[in-house]
Design a protein around this motif. Structure first.
Motif, short mmCIF file in Angstrom:
data_model
loop_
_atom_site.label_atom_id
_atom_site.label_comp_id
_atom_site.label_asym_id
_atom_site.label_seq_id
_atom_site.Cartn_x
_atom_site.Cartn_y
_atom_site.Cartn_z
N ARG A 121 0.85 -1.19 0.00
CA ARG A 121 0.00 0.00 0.00
C ARG A 121 0.89 1.24 0.00
NH1 ARG A 121 -3.77 -2.14 5.06
NH2 ARG A 121 -4.36 -4.14 4.10
N LEU A 122 0.27 2.41 0.05
CA LEU A 122 1.05 3.65 0.08
C LEU A 122 1.68 3.87 1.45
CD1 LEU A 122 -1.22 6.08 -1.96
CD2 LEU A 122 0.73 4.73 -2.74
N GLN A 123 1.14 3.20 2.48
CA GLN A 123 1.67 3.30 3.82
C GLN A 123 2.02 1.89 4.32
OE1 GLN A 123 2.26 6.19 5.25
NE2 GLN A 123 1.27 7.36 3.59
N PRO A 124 3.05 1.76 5.18
CA PRO A 124 3.37 0.44 5.73
C PRO A 124 2.26 -0.05 6.65
CG PRO A 124 4.64 2.15 6.83
CD PRO A 124 3.94 2.81 5.68
N TYR A 125 2.13 -1.37 6.77
CA TYR A 125 1.14 -1.92 7.69
C TYR A 125 1.66 -3.25 8.23
CZ TYR A 125 -0.30 -5.14 3.94
OH TYR A 125 -0.33 -6.11 2.97
N ASN A 126 1.12 -3.66 9.37
CA ASN A 126 1.55 -4.89 10.02
C ASN A 126 0.53 -6.00 9.77
OD1 ASN A 126 3.81 -3.60 11.11
ND2 ASN A 126 2.68 -2.96 12.93
N TYR A 127 1.01 -7.22 9.75
CA TYR A 127 0.15 -8.39 9.64
C TYR A 127 0.77 -9.51 10.45
CZ TYR A 127 3.58 -10.02 6.18
OH TYR A 127 4.73 -10.42 5.56
N GLN A 128 0.01 -10.56 10.70
CA GLN A 128 0.49 -11.65 11.53
C GLN A 128 0.69 -12.93 10.71
OE1 GLN A 128 -2.45 -11.89 14.70
NE2 GLN A 128 -1.08 -10.77 16.07
N VAL A 129 1.70 -13.69 11.11
CA VAL A 129 1.94 -15.00 10.53
C VAL A 129 2.12 -15.99 11.67
CG1 VAL A 129 2.97 -14.12 8.41
CG2 VAL A 129 4.43 -14.59 10.39
N TRP A 130 1.93 -17.24 11.38
CA TRP A 130 1.99 -18.27 12.41
C TRP A 130 3.40 -18.84 12.53
CZ3 TRP A 130 -0.73 -19.68 16.42
CH2 TRP A 130 -0.54 -20.95 17.00
N ASP A 131 3.96 -18.75 13.73
CA ASP A 131 5.27 -19.32 14.03
C ASP A 131 5.04 -20.76 14.47
OD1 ASP A 131 7.69 -20.13 15.03
OD2 ASP A 131 8.10 -18.26 16.10
N LYS A 132 5.27 -21.70 13.55
CA LYS A 132 4.99 -23.12 13.84
C LYS A 132 5.91 -23.67 14.93
CE LYS A 132 5.44 -24.05 9.47
NZ LYS A 132 5.51 -24.77 8.17
N LYS A 133 7.10 -23.15 15.02
CA LYS A 133 8.05 -23.65 16.02
C LYS A 133 7.63 -23.32 17.43
CE LYS A 133 12.94 -23.50 17.31
NZ LYS A 133 14.28 -22.95 16.96
N ASN A 134 7.15 -22.07 17.62
CA ASN A 134 6.76 -21.62 18.95
C ASN A 134 5.26 -21.61 19.17
OD1 ASN A 134 9.49 -20.98 19.90
ND2 ASN A 134 9.42 -19.33 18.36
N ASN A 135 4.50 -22.05 18.16
CA ASN A 135 3.04 -22.14 18.26
C ASN A 135 2.40 -20.82 18.69
OD1 ASN A 135 2.81 -24.90 17.52
ND2 ASN A 135 3.46 -25.50 19.58
N ARG A 136 2.73 -19.78 17.97
CA ARG A 136 2.12 -18.48 18.28
C ARG A 136 2.23 -17.59 17.04
NH1 ARG A 136 5.99 -14.48 19.48
NH2 ARG A 136 8.14 -15.27 19.58
N TYR A 137 1.42 -16.53 17.04
CA TYR A 137 1.49 -15.57 15.96
C TYR A 137 2.62 -14.58 16.20
CZ TYR A 137 -3.09 -17.15 14.34
OH TYR A 137 -4.13 -17.90 13.87
N VAL A 138 3.29 -14.20 15.14
CA VAL A 138 4.30 -13.15 15.21
C VAL A 138 3.94 -12.07 14.20
CG1 VAL A 138 6.13 -14.67 16.01
CG2 VAL A 138 5.79 -14.34 13.56
N GLU A 139 4.41 -10.87 14.44
CA GLU A 139 4.03 -9.74 13.61
C GLU A 139 5.08 -9.47 12.54
OE1 GLU A 139 3.45 -5.44 15.08
OE2 GLU A 139 1.44 -6.35 15.16
N ARG A 140 4.59 -9.19 11.35
CA ARG A 140 5.44 -8.80 10.24
C ARG A 140 4.98 -7.44 9.73
NH1 ARG A 140 8.48 -11.92 11.74
NH2 ARG A 140 9.20 -13.88 10.82
N THR A 141 5.88 -6.75 9.03
CA THR A 141 5.56 -5.44 8.47
C THR A 141 5.69 -5.48 6.95
OG1 THR A 141 6.32 -4.25 10.44
CG2 THR A 141 6.17 -3.00 8.39
N CYS A 142 4.66 -5.02 6.29
CA CYS A 142 4.72 -4.83 4.84
C CYS A 142 5.05 -3.37 4.60
CB CYS A 142 3.39 -5.20 4.18
SG CYS A 142 3.41 -5.06 2.37
#
Length: 253
Positions: free
Chosen positions: A107-128
Motif C-alpha cells: 500500500r502507500l503506507q506500511p502496515y503490520n500483519y500476523q503469521v503463524w510461528d509453527k516452532k513456537n506455536n504463536r502468531y508473530v508480527e510482520r511489516t509490509c
C-alpha cells in the motif's frame, strides 16, 4: 501481422490460433530465473520472443485518469497496475497487484500483519513496507509478461501457480485463520510443453472481465468503462458484465 507461416486462405481465428500455438510451444526454460521461491520470465526476453512472432505488436501501460499515474490505489486493499497488448488487431488486458517478496499486497503506507510461528506455536508480527515507484515499476513489467501469456507466450509457466504450497515468509503461512493450512503460491517446476500439445482455448476478454470484478466502487467501474468504451460498446457480453457489476456495487453500498 503474425510472422509465422500461415496457410493460404486461413481465417482470422485460424491465424490467431496458429500464432498462439507457436508462442505457447516456445521453450523459455533458459530465459527464466527464480527469485523468492518463484519463477520469473524477464520482460525484455518475453518482449523479444513475442516480437519474433508479432513484429508489429504494441503494448500500453494504463494510467489512472484522475492522477495520470500508472497505477490505481485502494487505501484498504492495495495498489493495482494494468497493461494492454495489441497484436494482429487483437487486444488483451491484464492486471497485477503490487506485491512484496512475501506476496503481500503493498500500500502507500506500511502496515503490520500476523503469521503463524509453527516452532513456537504463536502468531508473530510482520511489516509490509510502503510501496515505492521501484515496486510499481516491477509490477508493471511483470504485468506485461503476464499479459503476453494471454497470447500464449510462457503460459505454461503460470499453470498451477495457485496450488497449495509453502509461504515465502521465513517462519509461517500467511493464512492466519488456520495455521495448519497453507494455500499460498509456489513456483512450479517448469517443463516445456510437448510440440504436439494443442493450444488451450483463449478467452480474449478474460483480462477485462477480471478487471470489472476487481473494481471496488462505481467510480472505479466508470473509469474502467471509459478506458475500454469502444470495446465495451461493440460487445454485449462485456457491456452486460459492466451493468451487472454496477448493480452489485450499488447494492453493497
Amino acid at each position: 501481422m503474425c510472422k509465422i507461416q500461415i496457410p493460404e486462405g486461413a481465417t482470422l481465428d485460424e491465424r490467431r490460433s496458429i500464432c498462439f500455438d507457436a508462442l505457447y510451444k516456445m521453450n523459455l526454460n533458459d530465459k527464466v530465473e527464480k527469485k523468492d521461491n518463484l519463477t520469473y520470465l524477464s520482460w525484455s526476453e518475453a518482449w523479444k520472443a513475442f516480437k519474433e512472432v508479432y513484429p508489429s505488436a504494441t503494448y500500453r501501460v494504463i494510467s489512472n485518469p484522475d492522477t495520470k499515474l500508472p497505477y490505481f490505489v485502494d487505501p484498504n486493499v492495495g495498489i493495482m497496475v494494468f497493461t494492454e497488448v495489441t497484436a494482429d488487431d487483437l487486444t488483451q488486458s491484464m492486471f497485477l497487484p503490487v506485491l512484496n517478496t512475501s506476496m503481500k499486497a503493498m500500500r502507500l503506507q506500511p502496515y503490520n500483519y500476523q503469521v503463524w510461528d509453527k516452532k513456537n506455536n504463536r502468531y508473530v508480527e510482520r511489516t509490509c513496507e510502503a510501496a515505492t515507484m521501484f515496486d510499481v515499476n516491477k509490477a508493471i513489467m511483470r504485468c506485461l509478461v503476464k499479459n503476453l501469456a494471454m497470447f500464449g507466450l510462457g503460459l505454461y509457466i503460470y499453470q498451477g501457480e495457485d496450488i497449495p504450497s509453502d509461504s515465502s515468509d521465513d517462519i509461517a503461512t500467511n493464512n492466519v485463520a488456520d495455521p495448519k493450512k497453507n494455500t499460498t503460491r509456489r513456483a512450479k517446476t517448469i517443463t516445456a510443453p510437448a510440440p504436439q500439445q494443442p493450444a488451450p482455448p483463449v478467452d480474449r476478454f478474460a483480462g477485462i472481465k477480471n478487471a470489472i470484478n476487481a473494481t471496488p466502487d462505481t467510480d472505479a467501474l466508470l473509469d474502467l468503462y471509459l478506458q475500454h468504451q469502444n470495446e465495451v460498446e461493440g460487445n454485449p457480453e462485456i457491456k452486460a458484465l459492466f451493468t451487472e457489476r454496477k448493480h452489485q456495487l450499488k447494492q453493497a453500498a
